[in-house]
Design an enzyme around this catalytic site. Structure first.
Site, PDB file in Angstrom:
ATOM      1  N   ASP A  38     134.516  34.971  78.019  1.00  0.00           N
ATOM      2  CA  ASP A  38     134.924  35.545  76.617  1.00  0.00           C
ATOM      3  C   ASP A  38     133.659  37.079  75.936  1.00  0.00           C
ATOM      4  OD1 ASP A  38     136.188  33.997  74.485  1.00  0.00           O
ATOM      5  OD2 ASP A  38     135.116  35.906  73.718  1.00  0.00           O
ATOM      6  N   ILE A  39     134.736  37.645  75.629  1.00  0.00           N
ATOM      7  CA  ILE A  39     134.088  39.460  75.595  1.00  0.00           C
ATOM      8  C   ILE A  39     133.356  39.383  74.022  1.00  0.00           C
ATOM      9  CG2 ILE A  39     136.144  40.186  73.601  1.00  0.00           C
ATOM     10  CD1 ILE A  39     135.944  43.140  75.338  1.00  0.00           C
ATOM     11  N   ASN A  96     142.232  26.109  71.086  1.00  0.00           N
ATOM     12  CA  ASN A  96     142.661  26.801  69.388  1.00  0.00           C
ATOM     13  C   ASN A  96     144.535  26.485  69.485  1.00  0.00           C
ATOM     14  OD1 ASN A  96     140.946  26.736  67.810  1.00  0.00           O
ATOM     15  ND2 ASN A  96     140.931  28.541  68.691  1.00  0.00           N
ATOM     16  N   GLY A 102     143.115  29.019  63.940  1.00  0.00           N
ATOM     17  CA  GLY A 102     142.529  30.427  64.586  1.00  0.00           C
ATOM     18  C   GLY A 102     142.850  30.759  65.466  1.00  0.00           C
ATOM     19  N   GLN A 103     144.187  30.225  66.030  1.00  0.00           N
ATOM     20  CA  GLN A 103     144.134  31.025  67.869  1.00  0.00           C
ATOM     21  C   GLN A 103     144.783  32.351  67.499  1.00  0.00           C
ATOM     22  OE1 GLN A 103     147.646  29.163  69.494  1.00  0.00           O
ATOM     23  NE2 GLN A 103     147.578  29.989  71.096  1.00  0.00           N
ATOM     24  N   HIS A 109     144.652  28.767  76.543  1.00  0.00           N
ATOM     25  CA  HIS A 109     143.551  28.966  77.277  1.00  0.00           C
ATOM     26  C   HIS A 109     142.665  28.120  76.302  1.00  0.00           C
ATOM     27  CE1 HIS A 109     143.371  31.458  73.371  1.00  0.00           C
ATOM     28  NE2 HIS A 109     142.427  31.341  72.884  1.00  0.00           N
ATOM     29  N   HIS A 111     138.537  27.071  75.086  1.00  0.00           N
ATOM     30  CA  HIS A 111     137.332  27.214  75.501  1.00  0.00           C
ATOM     31  C   HIS A 111     136.682  26.291  76.262  1.00  0.00           C
ATOM     32  CE1 HIS A 111     137.687  30.417  72.362  1.00  0.00           C
ATOM     33  NE2 HIS A 111     139.422  29.769  71.687  1.00  0.00           N
TER      34      HIS A 111
END
Ligand code: DGP
Length: 124
Positions: A38-39, A96, A102-103, A109, A111
């Protein structure tokens, strides 16, 4: 912004990553699955696992994906956790779906979060 669950957005960030138009730090890839860091990591280990197919969130993925895609996806999640070394110490999987969750990115995806005590399930 609300996510459009009717039409897959071909210009979402993960679609661009899958097309090679944006860089990523890949930790796993096979015919059906890509996983990368994740960035904006929320934990010392924060990896995103995505199917290569065009799925917006968990609902259409589990409704429309083939058995092969679904099996490959979840086997990959387990494999990646083991490869990251976070199976025994503990980790959290989050997917999400939609605005209230909060998507942000409209490509399904999961997490993988680990590397510290993750605390309560929800912040509030
Ligand atoms: P979600 O809120 O569940 O849609 O999470 C989307 C995640 O995607 C968020 O933790 C940040 C991450 N992210 C957004 N843009 C990029 C990007 O360009 N590269 C990578 N590696 N991750 C990104």
């Amino acid at each position: 912004m609300a996510i459009d669950f009717e039409t897959y957005d071909e210009d979402n960030i993960f679609a661009k990553i899958l097309r090679g138009e944006l860089p990523n730090t890949t930790v796993f890839e096979d015919d059906h699955v890509l996983a990368f860091h994740d960035i904006v990591p929320a934990a010392p280990v924060h990896v995103l696992v995505i199917p290569k197919g065009r799925y917006i969130a968990q609902d259409d993925f589990h409704r429309d994906a083939s058995d092969a895609e679904i099996i490959a996806f979840w086997r990959a999640v387990g494999h990646i956790c083991r490869e990251l070394g976070v199976t025994d110490e503990g980790h959290r999987l989050i997917a999400n779906q939609g605005t209230k969750s909060g998507q942000v990115v409209p490509h399904f995806h999961v997490h993988i979060l680990a590397g510290k005590n993750l605390g309560p399930l929800l912040a509030s």
